[in-house]
Write a protein that holds these residues in place. Structure first.
Motif, mmCIF file in Angstrom:
data_model
loop_
_atom_site.group_PDB
_atom_site.id
_atom_site.type_symbol
_atom_site.label_atom_id
_atom_site.label_comp_id
_atom_site.label_asym_id
_atom_site.label_seq_id
_atom_site.Cartn_x
_atom_site.Cartn_y
_atom_site.Cartn_z
ATOM 1 N N UNK A 392 -4.847 5.138 2.065
ATOM 2 C CA UNK A 392 -5.129 3.786 1.565
ATOM 3 C C UNK A 392 -5.100 3.749 0.045
ATOM 4 N N UNK A 393 -5.894 4.599 -0.593
ATOM 5 C CA UNK A 393 -6.012 4.600 -2.049
ATOM 6 C C UNK A 393 -4.788 5.252 -2.686
ATOM 7 N N UNK A 394 -4.005 4.457 -3.396
ATOM 8 C CA UNK A 394 -2.763 4.942 -4.006
ATOM 9 C C UNK A 394 -2.839 4.965 -5.526
ATOM 10 N N UNK A 395 -4.045 4.884 -6.063
ATOM 11 C CA UNK A 395 -4.190 4.901 -7.513
ATOM 12 C C UNK A 395 -3.634 6.205 -8.088
ATOM 13 N N UNK A 437 3.240 -0.251 -7.895
ATOM 14 C CA UNK A 437 2.104 0.433 -8.518
ATOM 15 C C UNK A 437 1.027 0.655 -7.465
ATOM 16 N N UNK A 438 0.464 1.862 -7.442
ATOM 17 C CA UNK A 438 -0.590 2.153 -6.492
ATOM 18 C C UNK A 438 -1.919 1.555 -6.918
ATOM 19 N N UNK A 442 -3.730 -0.544 -1.792
ATOM 20 C CA UNK A 442 -2.352 -0.686 -1.310
ATOM 21 C C UNK A 442 -1.371 -0.478 -2.456
ATOM 22 N N UNK A 443 -0.152 -0.969 -2.252
ATOM 23 C CA UNK A 443 0.881 -0.980 -3.280
ATOM 24 C C UNK A 443 1.131 -2.421 -3.724
ATOM 25 N N UNK A 444 1.306 -2.605 -5.038
ATOM 26 C CA UNK A 444 1.666 -3.929 -5.547
ATOM 27 C C UNK A 444 2.920 -3.781 -6.400
ATOM 28 N N UNK A 445 3.761 -4.814 -6.385
ATOM 29 C CA UNK A 445 5.018 -4.751 -7.124
ATOM 30 C C UNK A 445 4.735 -4.614 -8.618
#
Length: 548
Positions: A392-395, A437-438, A442-445
């Motif tokens: 879940x965490x993609x930072x 971007x993580x 989630x992921x955001x454009x």
């Protein structure tokens, strides 16, 4: 041997396994029968032998060369001219020693003192000393400059000529005059065989297995298996196979290694001089690599390297990073002559398992990285090998789609100077719609302005101050803080970096206190003219302004 399937003459033949007696694989068997010229013969006998030798070479070329050879080529008065008349860059006529040297080069075996070198004004600079070599044992160091060998000055020579004075027969010695700093030293070094492994391997960044194959020699398949097993024990997430600058070697070795990637499937298509095509299977290794794989290739990846690359690409078992390979799709066989000399002749064409042309075409990359861009394709492959550990965490990660596959790039790796330029290059080549971007959830454009300021991908949480423009090469920067700071607490410049925006290279600098709220940063060497630099300061230091 398992059964063979033969179709009609004009169709493709499929062999269920590769025969070890097959002529293109028989180089070592052939070499066992090399004969030696007996120098005690009379001149008349030598002349007769010379005529016989010419006929011997003529017969071999006529019967084995990949295409019919005209009488005008066959009826010349020397073997060298006969081979020259073939107009084939891969067919050669070797003396016995030259043939031996050629075989040794495939196996990364040489006779000498064990150094890598580059030419400088004063002679030969030692760029690396091979571990356990005579050069290391005698005390020669990286950075030494060899100015003469046995009294012969090496200044002004090309690398081949200079190396000829240093290399030599096993057991012989060479006296070297070496410049080290301002001193001159003399060494007597005894030459011997130097064996450099054709396969090396290591783990990169804790999760990536890296295997470098420099040549396809006699023992390369065995070495590859050994290194693969060692790396498997470390449970890597992915593999990088480096074939850059690998000029080839033995076809059988390439097919043996191919089995680790494609299993016991067709690995090559061979076309003989009669136009008959046969597909041969890769070795059965019992299992194949089941993790993501990246192959590194360039314009010097050739011959047997292209056999392996083409097979792996046909079966879509890896992605390829770099530049299109050399494009050598013809195979040679070594033919010994009765005086010990050797003919190396092109005897057949080869294609990928699916019949794709290699000759003058090569194998193309999925993600092109040209060397003139000053970007290391290995650094690109390392970034493509990232993997977030949380579902879940993609930072701390950026996701990029390349060739239909998603790759998670670890930003901590992308920030270092060895990967900075590679990250910028990936972002510049990627479609803006395929970069994400993580976040914590989630992921955001990626925002559009990130693509104009790559540092935002890397330091998105940092506050951007006014841009510094037209800074002189010897600029001293003054930083004003919003509270008092003890300069001694900024140990080893921790928290502050001066970064070349193009290369990611960190400039070394000194920190000094100006007053209780100001510090100065003075680069130890001039900055590069025309380059943009970032000054990164951790928020724990609380910067207020940077004076231009």
């Amino acid at each position: 041997m398992k059964s063979k399937i033969h179709i009609t003459k004009n169709e493709l033949r499929i062999d269920r396994t590769y025969p070890k007696s097959y002529k293109s694989f028989s180089i070592f068997t052939v070499l066992f029968f090399l004969a030696f010229f007996i120098s005690s013969f009379s001149l008349n006998v030598q002349a007769a032998e010379s005529s016989a030798l010419l006929n011997e070479a003529r017969s071999i070329i006529k019967e084995n060369y990949v295409t019919p050879v005209s009488d005008s080529v066959l009826n010349v008065s020397s073997i060298a001219d006969m081979v020259k008349g073939l107009n084939d860059p891969y067919s050669q006529y070797f003396s016995q020693k030259e043939g031996k040297d050629f075989i040794n080069s495939i196996d990364n075996k040489m006779y000498g003192i064990g150094i890598y070198m580059e030419m400088v004004e004063e002679g030969v600079k030692v760029t690396e000393v091979i571990e356990g070599s005579p050069a290391e044992n005698i005390g020669i160091l990286k950075g030494d400059i060899v100015v003469s060998a046995d009294g012969q000055s090496l200044a002004g020579l090309d690398s081949t000529k200079a190396a000829s004075y240093i290399k030599g027969e096993e057991g012989t010695s060479v006296t070297l005059k070496v410049k080290r700093g301002d001193s001159f030293l003399n060494f007597s070094v005894r030459r011997r065989a130097i064996n450099i492994p054709t396969v090396t391997a290591k783990m990169l960044n804790g999760n990536t297995a890296y295997i470098d194959i420099t040549s396809f020699g006699e023992d390369t398949g065995e070495l590859f298996t050994q290194k693969l097993e060692e790396l498997r024990m470390k449970n890597p997430d992915n593999y990088i196979i480096d074939l850059r600058n690998n000029g080839g070697g033995y076809m059988l070795t390439a097919m043996d290694i191919a089995g680790n990637f494609i299993g016991e499937n067709p690995a090559i298509t061979i076309e003989d001089r009669d136009g008959q095509k046969t597909r041969y299977l890769a070795a059965d290794k019992g299992s194949t690599i089941d993790k993501p794989i990246i192959f590194l290739i360039n314009q010097y990846t050739a011959s047997a390297s292209e056999i392996l690359s083409a097979a792996v690409k046909d079966y879509k078992k890896a992605i390829f990073v770099g530049t299109t390979t050399y494009g050598k799709g013809v195979a040679q066989q070594m033919f010994p002559l009765s005086d010990g000399s050797i003919l190396k002749l092109t005897v057949e064409n080869f294609y990928s398992p699916m019949g794709n042309t290699i000759q003058k075409v090569g194998v193309s990359p999925d993600f092109e990285v040209k060397e003139e861009n000053n970007v290391d394709s290995l650094a690109v492959a390392e970034l493509f090998s990232g993997k977030s550990r949380n579902n879940v965490d993609k930072r701390g990660f950026v996701k990029v789609n390349v060739g239909g596959s998603d790759y998670e790039i670890d930003l901590n790796l992308a920030k270092d100077e060895n990967h900075w330029a590679a990250f910028k290059y990936i972002i510049s080549k990627a479609s803006k719609d395929s970069v994400y971007i993580g976040t914590e959830n989630s992921w955001v454009k990626a925002p559009a302005d990130y693509f104009d300021n790559t540092y935002k991908f890397l330091y998105g949480k940092y506050k951007s101050l006014d841009t510094l423009k037209d800074v002189p090469e010897n600029k001293m920067f003054t930083i004003t803080l919003n509270k008092s700071v003890n300069v001694d607490t900024i140990k080893d410049n921790a928290g502050i970096e001066i970064i070349n925006a193009e290369t990611g290279e960190r400039a070394a600098f000194e920190v000094k206190a100006v007053d209780d709220k100001k510090i100065s940063l003075t680069p130890k060497e001039n900055l590069t003219k025309g380059q943009t630099y970032y000054i990164k300061i951790k928020d724990t230091i609380k910067p207020f302004t940077v004076k231009n």
